[in-house]
Write a protein that holds these residues in place. Structure first.
Motif, PDB file in Angstrom:
ATOM      1  N   ARG A 127       0.829  -1.211   0.000  1.00  0.00           N
ATOM      2  CA  ARG A 127       0.000   0.000   0.000  1.00  0.00           C
ATOM      3  C   ARG A 127       0.862   1.260   0.000  1.00  0.00           C
ATOM      4  O   ARG A 127       0.518   2.254  -0.631  1.00  0.00           O
ATOM      5  N   GLU A 128       1.950   1.197   0.724  1.00  0.00           N
ATOM      6  CA  GLU A 128       2.829   2.376   0.742  1.00  0.00           C
ATOM      7  C   GLU A 128       3.418   2.669  -0.631  1.00  0.00           C
ATOM      8  O   GLU A 128       3.657   3.830  -0.979  1.00  0.00           O
ATOM      9  N   ALA A 129       3.614   1.603  -1.390  1.00  0.00           N
ATOM     10  CA  ALA A 129       4.210   1.799  -2.715  1.00  0.00           C
ATOM     11  C   ALA A 129       3.187   2.268  -3.754  1.00  0.00           C
ATOM     12  O   ALA A 129       3.552   2.775  -4.810  1.00  0.00           O
ATOM     13  N   VAL A 130       1.895   2.097  -3.442  1.00  0.00           N
ATOM     14  CA  VAL A 130       0.860   2.373  -4.444  1.00  0.00           C
ATOM     15  C   VAL A 130       0.886   3.809  -4.992  1.00  0.00           C
ATOM     16  O   VAL A 130       0.961   4.008  -6.209  1.00  0.00           O
ATOM     17  N   PRO A 131       0.846   4.850  -4.124  1.00  0.00           N
ATOM     18  CA  PRO A 131       0.752   6.207  -4.680  1.00  0.00           C
ATOM     19  C   PRO A 131       1.872   6.522  -5.670  1.00  0.00           C
ATOM     20  O   PRO A 131       1.613   7.121  -6.724  1.00  0.00           O
ATOM     21  N   GLY A 132       3.083   6.086  -5.366  1.00  0.00           N
ATOM     22  CA  GLY A 132       4.195   6.360  -6.267  1.00  0.00           C
ATOM     23  C   GLY A 132       3.997   5.730  -7.638  1.00  0.00           C
ATOM     24  O   GLY A 132       4.201   6.372  -8.680  1.00  0.00           O
ATOM     25  N   VAL A 133       3.549   4.467  -7.633  1.00  0.00           N
ATOM     26  CA  VAL A 133       3.349   3.761  -8.905  1.00  0.00           C
ATOM     27  C   VAL A 133       2.212   4.414  -9.701  1.00  0.00           C
ATOM     28  O   VAL A 133       2.324   4.659 -10.905  1.00  0.00           O
ATOM     29  N   LEU A 134       1.110   4.748  -8.996  1.00  0.00           N
ATOM     30  CA  LEU A 134      -0.041   5.318  -9.709  1.00  0.00           C
ATOM     31  C   LEU A 134       0.261   6.728 -10.218  1.00  0.00           C
ATOM     32  O   LEU A 134      -0.204   7.125 -11.288  1.00  0.00           O
ATOM     33  N   GLN A 135       1.049   7.468  -9.428  1.00  0.00           N
ATOM     34  CA  GLN A 135       1.424   8.822  -9.838  1.00  0.00           C
ATOM     35  C   GLN A 135       2.065   8.795 -11.231  1.00  0.00           C
ATOM     36  O   GLN A 135       1.746   9.601 -12.106  1.00  0.00           O
ATOM     37  N   LYS A 136       2.951   7.843 -11.411  1.00  0.00           N
ATOM     38  CA  LYS A 136       3.641   7.723 -12.700  1.00  0.00           C
ATOM     39  C   LYS A 136       2.647   7.381 -13.820  1.00  0.00           C
ATOM     40  O   LYS A 136       2.705   7.930 -14.921  1.00  0.00           O
ATOM     41  N   ILE A 137       1.730   6.489 -13.494  1.00  0.00           N
ATOM     42  CA  ILE A 137       0.760   6.065 -14.519  1.00  0.00           C
ATOM     43  C   ILE A 137      -0.118   7.235 -14.942  1.00  0.00           C
ATOM     44  O   ILE A 137      -0.384   7.446 -16.133  1.00  0.00           O
ATOM     45  N   ILE A 138      -0.538   8.017 -13.961  1.00  0.00           N
ATOM     46  CA  ILE A 138      -1.397   9.147 -14.308  1.00  0.00           C
ATOM     47  C   ILE A 138      -0.638  10.156 -15.154  1.00  0.00           C
ATOM     48  O   ILE A 138      -1.152  10.657 -16.163  1.00  0.00           O
TER      49      ILE A 138
END
Ligand code: ADP
Ligand code: MG
Length: 710
Positions: free
Chosen positions: A504-515
Motif C-alpha cells: 500500500r505504501e508503494a501504491v501512490p508512487g506507482v499510480l502517480q507515474k501512470i497518471i
C-alpha cells in the motif's frame, strides 16, 4: 403458483428451460455433481465418466420436456450464431430406436464447417472444425412450433485448435484477467477465499421496430437492414418526445412476449423503454459473468427478431437504419468481480482511502490509453461507421469520462497526496411532498465512448448488431495487461516479499507515474464538439474514422504481442480475424451499392419517368389550351435537370462498383474511397426526387410511414 399474479408467473418461468445447477444437483450422482462444481469454480476439466453422467442427466431432462434433438450452438465470426440439429435417436439393434446422448457427443461435435469464414485458417479441403462444450454456460431448450431442441453452448475451433469463433478467445481472456487480478489482490492481502475474478457484463440493447408490411416494401431494409434512400420527414426527433415516452400498446405487448421467452432460458431482462429516435426502443438485462452475458446477448438479439413478426413488426438491429435519425448502440457495462461477490470497481464512500480500487482504476486508464486502437477496432463495422463520429454518437476517438469525484482523485494522486473524497451531498427538491434525494458525486456524460458510471465502465461505442464477445475479449485482455504491469511495478517498488502494508505504501508512487503518462486519455467534456477533435489530436489520441483504418490496426505489432502474451489469440488467429472483418466490410459495401443501383433503376427511375411524363403532358395540354405555362414549364425544366443528374449518378455508381480485388484491404479501401462518395451523391439526388415526385407514384414507404407507426 399461488393466485396467479404476473410476478408468480415470472418466478415460475424464470430458468424453466435451463439445465442449471439445481437440475444437475437433483439428477447427477453426488461425485459427478461435485466434479461439475469444481469445473465451474476452478476451470478444472471433467473426466469422461463425469461427462457421460452429465450427458445422460441432461438428455433425460430434455426428453422429459419434449426434446427430440440437440444442437451444439456456437458463434462463428459471421457475427451471429450457428446450430446444426441432431436427433437423440440411436438404433436399438432390433429395428427400433432409443433416445440417447453420450458424454462424447456432449463434449465434442464436428459440424461440417467449411463454409464459415476462417480468414485463411482453413482451406476448404481442410474442412474439419470442432465444437467443444462450454461447461460454464448452461444448456437450455429452444422451443418452437412442432419442436423442442436441447441447445448446448460450445466453442468452435479448427482441426489445429485455432479459435474460429467468439467464445474461445473470450474464455481465454477471462482466464488471463483472472490470473492477473488475483495477483494484485494477493499483493493487497485481499485474496482470501477468492479463487477467481470474473468480468461482469450488462448490455443495453437498442433497436428499431417498423411495421412488417412496410418493411417488405423496402428492398434496402430487407437486403441491408438500412435505408439507402429516404427523405427526412418534417418531424423527426427534434421534439425529443419519444425518449422514455409512453410505450405504444402493440410494442409493449411485443416486449412482454420477448421477455417471457427470455425468462424461460434464464436471460434476466430488466429494463424496457422507448429510445431517443421515433420507432426506437431498448432492452437491458441485469449484468452477469461475461461469458454468460455474451451468450445471453445473442439470445436477446434472436428473441428481438423472432418475436416481432407475431405482432406485425420487424425488428431492425442495424446501427444506422435511418439517416438523420439517431442510430442504435449497445452500451457494454463492464466490471470485474471476485467469486466472493466483491465488485473491484466499486469506489465505496471514502474513495481516497480505497487504494485497491484506485489501482484497478488506473490499470483501466493505462489500458485504454495504450490500446485505444484496439477498442476502436473492437467496434468497427460498416454499419457502425455511420454512427461513430457522427454528431449523435460517441466519436471514434477513445477517451475516458471519470466524472468530478474521480477526476479530483486523479489530480490528488498526481500531486502525490490523497486526503479527500468529494461528496455529492443531498438534493433538496423544494417541497415537502418530495423526498430529499442522495446526489451522486458526479454527473453523467452521454457523449463519452468509455465512461465510468458509478461502479463500472460503460463502453458506449459498441454497435447494436454486433456480438459483445469481441469487445469484451479486448477489454479483458488490455485490462489483464495493465493489471499485470501494475502488479509487477508494485512488486518492484515494495520488494518481492512485501506485506500488504508495504505494498500500500508503494501504491501512490506507482499510480502517480501512470497518471502522468496516461492522463491524456481522460476527458470529461463534450466529446461531440469539434474543439475536442482538435484537442485530442494535440494530445496524440488516435481518430480511426472508419473500418479501413480501424480494422488494420488490430494487426499492429504491439497487438500481436499483447494477444500472444496472454494466450488469447495467436498470430494466425489474429491475422485471420483482420482478414475476415475486412472482407466482411468490403462485401457489405458492395451489397449496399448494388442494392442501391437496383432500387434506383427498378423502383425510383420508373416513378421519376412517370412523374416527368405527367408533367410534360400537363405542360403541352396547358399550352394547347392557351393558358399560361410559365411556372409549369420551369417546374418541368428543373425536374428534368434533377432526373438527369440522378440518371448520371446511377450510371456512375453502377460503373464504379464493378471492381473486384481479391485482397480485402484493397477492395475495402476502394469501396470507401471511390464508391461511398458516389452512393452519398446518388442518395442526395434520390431524396430530393422523393420530395418532388407525387406521393401516389413514389414506390417506397416514406420515413414518416416507417418511423411513426403505432
Ligand atoms: P446506469 O443507470 O448507469 O445505466 P443501471 O443500473 O441502469 O446503470 O445499469 C445499466 C446496465 O449496467 C445494466 O445492464 C446493469 O445490469 C449493468 N451493470 C450494473 N452493475 C454492473 C457491474 N458491476 N458490472 C457490469 N454491469 C453492470
Ligand atoms: Mg447506462
Amino acid at each position: 403458483m399461488g393466485d396467479g399474479t404476473a410476478a408468480e408467473h415470472v418466478d415460475a418461468l424464470f430458468g424453466a428451460d435451463v439445465f442449471g445447477t439445481k437440475e444437475m444437483q437433483q439428477r447427477l450422482p453426488k461425485d459427478a455433481f461435485k466434479a461439475v462444481r469444481r469445473a465451474l469454480e476452478t476451470g478444472e476439466r471433467l473426466s469422461r465418466d463425469v461427462a457421460d453422467a452429465v450427458a445422460l442427466a441432461m438428455k433425460n431432462w430434455a426428453v422429459e420436456q419434449g426434446a427430440t434433438h440437440y444442437t451444439h450452438w456456437f458463434q462463428p465470426l459471421t457475427g451471429s450464431t450457428a446450430e446444426k440439429h441432431d436427433a437423440f435417436i440411436v438404433p436399438d439393434g432390433q429395428g427400433r430406436i432409443l433416445f440417447a446422448l453420450s458424454g462424447s457427443e456432449l463434449i465434442q461435435g464436428e459440424p461440417d464447417a467449411s463454409s464459415f469464414p476462417s480468414g485463411g485458417l482453413r482451406v476448404t479441403f481442410e474442412a474439419r472444425g470442432y465444437t467443444a462444450w462450454d461447461v460454464t454456460s448452461p444448456a437450455f431448450l429452444q422451443r418452437g412450433k412442432n419442436h423442442v431442441t436441447l441447445v448446448i453452448p460450445t466453442a468452435f475451433v479448427s482441426w489445429k485448435g485455432e479459435a474460429l469463433d467468439q467464445k474461445a478467445p473470450l474464455l481465454r481472456s477471462m482466464d488471463a484477467l483472472s490470473v492477473q487480478a488475483l495477483r494484485l489482490l494477493k499483493l493487497f492481502g485481499t485474496a482470501d477465499g477468492v479463487k477467481r475474478v470474473y468480468t461482469t457484463l450488462g448490455c443495453e440493447q437498442e433497436y428499431f421496430l417498423v411495421d412488417r408490411n412496410l418493411y417488405f416494401a423496402r428492398p434496402d431494409l430487407v437486403t441491408c437492414e438500412r435505408t439507402l434512400f429516404g427523405a427526412k420527414p418534417p418531424k423527426g426527433q427534434q421534439l425529443e418526445d419519444h425518449y422514455f415516452g409512453a410505450i405504444p400498446p402493440r410494442v409493449l405487448a411485443y416486449m412482454a412476449e420477448v421477455e417471457r421467452e427470455l425468462y424461460r432460458v434464464g436471460v434476466p431482462v430488466k429494463t424496457r423503454h422507448n429510445e431517443v429516435a421515433p420507432g426506437q426502443f431498448e432492452f437491458a438485462p441485469l449484468f452477469e459473468t461475461a461469458n454468460l452475458a455474451c451468450d445471453h446477448q445473442m439470445l436477446l438479439m434472436e428473441a428481438i427478431r423472432r418475436v416481432a413478426p407475431r405482432y406485425g413488426l420487424q425488428a431492425i438491429l442495424h446501427e444506422k437504419p435511418f439517416a438523420g435519425v439517431n442510430g442504435s448502440g449497445k452500451h457494454n457495462n463492464w466490471s470485474m468481480a471476485t467469486d466472493t461477490g466483491v465488485n473491484l470497481l466499486d469506489p465505496r464512500d471514502e474513495t481516497h482511502a480505497n487504494l485497491q480500487f484506485l489501482t484497478f482504476l488506473c490499470a483501466i486508464i493505462r489500458a485504454v490509453d495504450l490500446h485505444g486502437d484496439l477498442l476502436r477496432a473492437a467496434v468497427a463495422s460498416a454499419a457502425n461507421d455511420h454512427r461513430l463520429g457522427a454528431n449523435e454518437a460517441p466519436p471514434a476517438i477513445m477517451s475516458i469520462f471519470l466524472g468530478d469525484m474521480l477526476s479530483d482523485l486523479m489530480t490528488q494522486l498526481e500531486k502525490g497526496s490523497l486526503d479527500r473524497t468529494i461528496k455529492g451531498g443531498a438534493l433538496d427538491l423544494g417541497t415537502r411532498a418530495l423526498p430529499q434525494l442522495a446526489r451522486d458525486s458526479g454527473d453523467r456524460n452521454r457523449t463519452s465512448p468509455f465512461a465510468f458510471t458509478g461502479n463500472k465502465f460503460e463502453f458506449r461505442a459498441v454497435g447494436s448488431s454486433q456480438s459483445v464477445a469481441w469487445p469484451c475479449t479486448i477489454l479483458n485482455t488490455i485490462a489483464a495487461d495493465s493489471i499485470d504491469y501494475i502488479a509487477t511495478e508494485l512488486e518492484k517498488a515494495a520488494g518481492a516479499n512485501a506485506t500488504p502494508a508495504q505494498v500500500r505504501e508503494a501504491v501512490p508512487g506507482v499510480l502517480q507515474k501512470i497518471i502522468a503518462q496516461h492522463k491524456r486519455v481522460l476527458f470529461n467534456g463534450d466529446n461531440y464538439s469539434s474543439e475536442w477533435h482538435a484537442e485530442a489530436e494535440k494530445r496524440g489520441l488516435l481518430n480511426l474514422r472508419d473500418c479501413t483504418t480501424a480494422i488494420p490496426a488490430l494487426g499492429a505489432d504491439k497487438n500481436i504481442a499483447l494477444f500472444a502474451k496472454y494466450k488469447v489469440l495467436n498470430r494466425t488467429e489474429l491475422d485471420s480475424r483482420v482478414h475476415i472483418f475486412m472482407e466482411k466490410y468490403a462485401k457489405e459495401m458492395l451489397i449496399e451499392s448494388e442494392a442501391m443501383v437496383l432500387m434506383g433503376r427498378q423502383l425510383i427511375l420508373p416513378a421519376v419517368v412517370e412523374h416527368q411524363t405527367h408533367l410534360a403532358a400537363c405542360v403541352a395540354q396547358t399550352q394547347a389550351a392557351g393558358a399560361d405555362v410559365k411556372a409549369l414549364k420551369s417546374s418541368l425544366d428543373s425536374f428534368v435537370a434533377l432526373a438527369s443528374k440522378f440518371i448520371d449518378a446511377l450510371d456512375a455508381l453502377d460503373e464504379a462498383d464493378n471492381h473486384h480485388d481479391s485482397d480485402p484491404f484493397a477492395q475495402g479501401t476502394y469501396m470507401k474511397k471511390q464508391v461511398v462518395p458516389l452512393m452519398t451523391e446518388l442518395r442526395k439526388l434520390g431524396d430530393e426526387l422523393e420530395t418532388r415526385v407525387s406521393s401516389s407514384l413514389w414506390p417506397l414507404p416514406s420515413y414518416r410511414e416507417l418511423l411513426f407507426f403505432k
